[in-house]
Structures are given as C-alpha cells and as structure tokens.
Write an enzyme that holds these catalytic residues in place. Structure first.
Site, PDB file in Angstrom:
ATOM      1  N   ASP A 161     -32.612 -37.077   0.333  1.00 50.86           N
ATOM      2  CA  ASP A 161     -31.928 -38.905   0.859  1.00 50.86           C
ATOM      3  C   ASP A 161     -32.460 -39.706   1.745  1.00 50.86           C
ATOM      4  O   ASP A 161     -32.980 -40.530   1.947  1.00 50.86           O
ATOM      5  CB  ASP A 161     -30.885 -38.502   0.360  1.00 50.86           C
ATOM      6  CG  ASP A 161     -30.174 -38.161  -1.166  1.00 50.86           C
ATOM      7  OD1 ASP A 161     -30.516 -37.936  -2.014  1.00 50.86           O
ATOM      8  OD2 ASP A 161     -28.656 -36.855  -0.899  1.00 50.86           O
ATOM      9  N   LEU A 201     -42.857 -32.589  -0.632  1.00 57.28           N
ATOM     10  CA  LEU A 201     -43.501 -31.217  -0.888  1.00 57.28           C
ATOM     11  C   LEU A 201     -43.184 -30.357   0.444  1.00 57.28           C
ATOM     12  O   LEU A 201     -43.564 -29.582   0.758  1.00 57.28           O
ATOM     13  CB  LEU A 201     -44.886 -31.435  -0.734  1.00 57.28           C
ATOM     14  CG  LEU A 201     -45.762 -32.062  -1.260  1.00 57.28           C
ATOM     15  CD1 LEU A 201     -47.239 -31.968  -1.257  1.00 57.28           C
ATOM     16  CD2 LEU A 201     -45.662 -31.521  -2.949  1.00 57.28           C
ATOM     17  N   GLY A 212     -44.979 -31.666   3.429  1.00 58.80           N
ATOM     18  CA  GLY A 212     -45.279 -33.236   3.767  1.00 58.80           C
ATOM     19  C   GLY A 212     -44.940 -33.835   2.768  1.00 58.80           C
ATOM     20  O   GLY A 212     -44.218 -32.990   1.662  1.00 58.80           O
ATOM     21  N   ALA A 225     -24.666 -42.795  -2.329  1.00 58.82           N
ATOM     22  CA  ALA A 225     -23.995 -42.786  -0.559  1.00 58.82           C
ATOM     23  C   ALA A 225     -24.986 -42.081   0.774  1.00 58.82           C
ATOM     24  O   ALA A 225     -24.608 -42.608   1.520  1.00 58.82           O
ATOM     25  CB  ALA A 225     -22.433 -42.102  -0.581  1.00 58.82           C
ATOM     26  N   ASN A 226     -25.215 -41.408   0.418  1.00 58.47           N
ATOM     27  CA  ASN A 226     -26.304 -40.810   1.520  1.00 58.47           C
ATOM     28  C   ASN A 226     -27.482 -41.415   1.175  1.00 58.47           C
ATOM     29  O   ASN A 226     -28.021 -41.843   2.913  1.00 58.47           O
ATOM     30  CB  ASN A 226     -26.830 -39.394   1.130  1.00 58.47           C
ATOM     31  CG  ASN A 226     -25.999 -38.493   0.586  1.00 58.47           C
ATOM     32  OD1 ASN A 226     -25.021 -38.157   1.268  1.00 58.47           O
ATOM     33  ND2 ASN A 226     -26.173 -37.344   0.391  1.00 58.47           N
TER      34      ASN A 226
HETATM   35  O1  RIB Z   1     -29.125 -35.141  -2.446  1.00 57.89           O
HETATM   36  C1  RIB Z   1     -28.342 -33.927  -2.007  1.00 57.89           C
HETATM   37  C2  RIB Z   1     -26.565 -34.335  -2.427  1.00 57.89           C
HETATM   38  O2  RIB Z   1     -26.884 -34.246  -3.420  1.00 57.89           O
HETATM   39  C3  RIB Z   1     -25.216 -34.103  -2.358  1.00 57.89           C
HETATM   40  O3  RIB Z   1     -25.024 -34.793  -1.433  1.00 57.89           O
HETATM   41  C4  RIB Z   1     -24.454 -33.683  -3.275  1.00 57.89           C
HETATM   42  O4  RIB Z   1     -23.517 -34.664  -3.539  1.00 57.89           O
HETATM   43  C5  RIB Z   1     -25.487 -34.085  -3.996  1.00 57.89           C
HETATM   44  O5  RIB Z   1     -25.163 -34.846  -5.178  1.00 57.89           O
END
Ligand code: RIB
Length: 320
Positions: free
Chosen positions: A257, A225, A229, A48-49
C-alpha cells in the site's frame, strides 16, 4: 526565492478494515491451538492504507468507501481524519459490520484473512454523487477489496474525465478486459502478475509476463518483487529494475500500500517513472519499520531524508 509545491490531488476508491494483529512465534497447524504473544487493533484496509500514505506524503487525499455504523467504523473514520484524509465520501451503513482483517505476524512475515463486511457496500452507484471528486483529481488509485463493479465504474469515470488510473490488483483475482483498458498503471506483485497473465513467473519470464499485461491495455506495469525490489515496463520501453532497501522490518503489512501511494504521489507530482518507482521503494521501506499497516507511512520529508542501502537479493522474499 520561495519554492511553492502544489499538492497533487489523489482519490482512493477502496476498503477500510480494522486490523486485528496477532503477534506469535509461529502459526498454528490446522486443528491446533497455540498461545500468541500480543494483540493490536489498528486501522487498515488497502484503500485506507493507501489514502493515509498519500496524505502523509502531502497529497490532498479523498477516500471513497464504506464502513458499518459501529465502533470500528467510528474509530477508522476518526483515524483517517487525524491523518488529513477527506472522509466526506465514506458512507456509514447501518446493520452491517465494518470490514475486519485478522493478521497473524510470525517470523517477520504475515498471513491475512479479510472479512469485507461494509466494504462490499461500496457500490458503483455511490460514485455518481462523488464524481466531482474524481473530476478534480490528478490520480485515481484503486485496489480490489471492494466489489469489482465499483472498481470498473471508478476507472471508467476517471478515464472519461481524462484522469490517470493506477490499479493495485490486490488481493489477486482475474480482471475483465474492459477494466484493464481504463488503467494507466498496474502494480501487481509477482503472484498477482502470474494470475493475471497465466504465466508461472520465474525471473527469466518476468518481462514476457509484464509485456503480455501491457498488451491488455495499461501503459505501464510495475511489479513489486519483495526483497528483490521492483521491475517496471512501459509501452515501447525495456524492462528496468529498481532494488529494494535494506531496513529493519518490524511489520511488512501495508508495504504494498505504501508503494502504491508512493507511485501515485510521485507520478501526480510530475516525477519521471524511474524516479517514481525509486521514491515508492523508499516509502515502502520506511513503512515496514513500524508495527501496523499505517503507523510507518512516512512524510515526503522523511522519504527525501532517507538514504538507505540496497538489500542483497538473497535476503528473504516477502512480496509487497
Ligand atoms: O495491504 C494490507 C491490508 O490488507 C491490511 O491493512 C488489511 O486490512 C488487508 O486489507
């Protein structure tokens, strides 16, 4: 002259979690109870992110995933909808809880425990009915918070349709060779790279480890990293480094993400690899300036307006 930008189409197959974020001065020792400062319930989950980040950048974004038929599931879907993510391929499953992540933030770093719940019911069989989304996509973006069989199936279907597959191999786990053969771009952080290649990754072994991952199938390896970076290596090329930006870090949750969505957006918009990695570093830098994995995900305009300074190598080393 009017400049028309055709938005890329990105399909994310991945997890949705309700993040329960606890702010505290320090983390408790085993068997110890301490008082925290604040708690927040915010949308999260790597899938989702990444979907929200891609949509905010301007991509037409569809998420394939699963939530429980409960309050958290309904809230996560509503929030995705508000962020213009197509949720037509997220299923609601009765009798199982929506995924939850318990996130403890102390000293500008975090610890996370994920209870996957409904994410484990994002099944390979579900992909059949959503194949048309994959067929129309420019990029299929994958992570590892759903069953590995589903990730493998998504990559296989995407390749069958000639689509670019980006795999963010997080959380870290060993991967089958077949999956790696279907991946174009893989984006491990340093510890994930170590697990995938069996190397303890010191700076002078980075290129060797990335090359050995390339040898397993992907065309490109991009390794994040933290404050140092990112490094990237494409087949037939040399190792290249891109520094990170110095920003006031409020919450590093979701930095990886943001980076992955940035890579997916940039590559599917036709940017060269170098520009794509730099663009992704900016997306990630902006993302950590707000609390919550999704709150700081920037728009393309915000990324283009961002001219930050590069971080010195000595500033901490939180991995993205
Ligand atoms: O990458 C961060 C995510 O990892 C968080 O939002 C949490 O839900 C985990 O899945």
């Amino acid at each position: 002259m009017i400049h028309i930008v055709i938005p890329p189409k990105i399909i994310v197959v991945g997890s949705l979690n309700m993040d329960i974020v606890v702010e505290t001065e320090r983390t408790p020792d085993m068997g110890e109870t301490i008082l925290g400062n604040k708690v927040h319930f915010v949308p999260g989950g790597k899938g989702a992110n990444q979907a929200v980040a891609a949509a905010r950048l301007g991509a037409h974004t569809t998420l394939i995933g699963a939530v429980g038929e409960d309050e958290f599931g309904a809230k996560l879907l509503a929030s995705l909808g508000e962020n213009q993510v197509n949720i037509g391929a997220v299923k609601m499953v009765k009798g199982v809880s929506t995924g939850v992540a318990l996130i403890v933030i102390a000293n500008r770093d975090n610890q996370i425990i994920v209870v996957p719940g409904a994410n484990l019911l994002c099944l390979a069989d579900d992909l059949d009915q959503h194949e048309s989304f994959i067929q129309q996509a420019d990029v299929v973006l994958l992570q590892l918070e759903i069953p590995l069989e589903t990730v493998c199936a998504a990559a296989e279907i995407a390749k069958r349709h000639g689509k670019k597959v980006i795999l963010n191999p997080a959380p870290a786990r060993e991967l089958p060779r077949d999956l790696l053969k279907h991946v174009d771009v893989i984006t491990p952080n340093r510890s994930e790279l170590g697990l995938l290649t069996g190397y303890p990754i010191k700076d002078n072994e980075l290129e060797k480890a990335m090359q050995s991952l390339l040898d397993l199938g992907p065309q490109t390896v991009i390794t994040t990293l933290g404050s140092k970076g990112a490094a990237y290596l494409a087949r037939g090329g040399d190792l290249q480094m891109v520094p990170s930006y110095k920003v006031p870090v409020v919450d590093s949750t979701g930095a990886g993400d943001a980076f992955n969505a940035g890579v997916a957006y940039a590559l599917s918009s036709g940017m060269e690899l170098k520009d794509a990695v730099l663009f992704a570093s900016k997306v990630s830098a902006l993302a950590v300036t707000k609390l919550g994995a999704q709150a700081g995900m920037p728009s393309r305009e915000e990324v283009e307006a961002f001219h930050g300074v590069f971080a010195a190598e000595t500033d901490g080393d939180a991995e993205q």
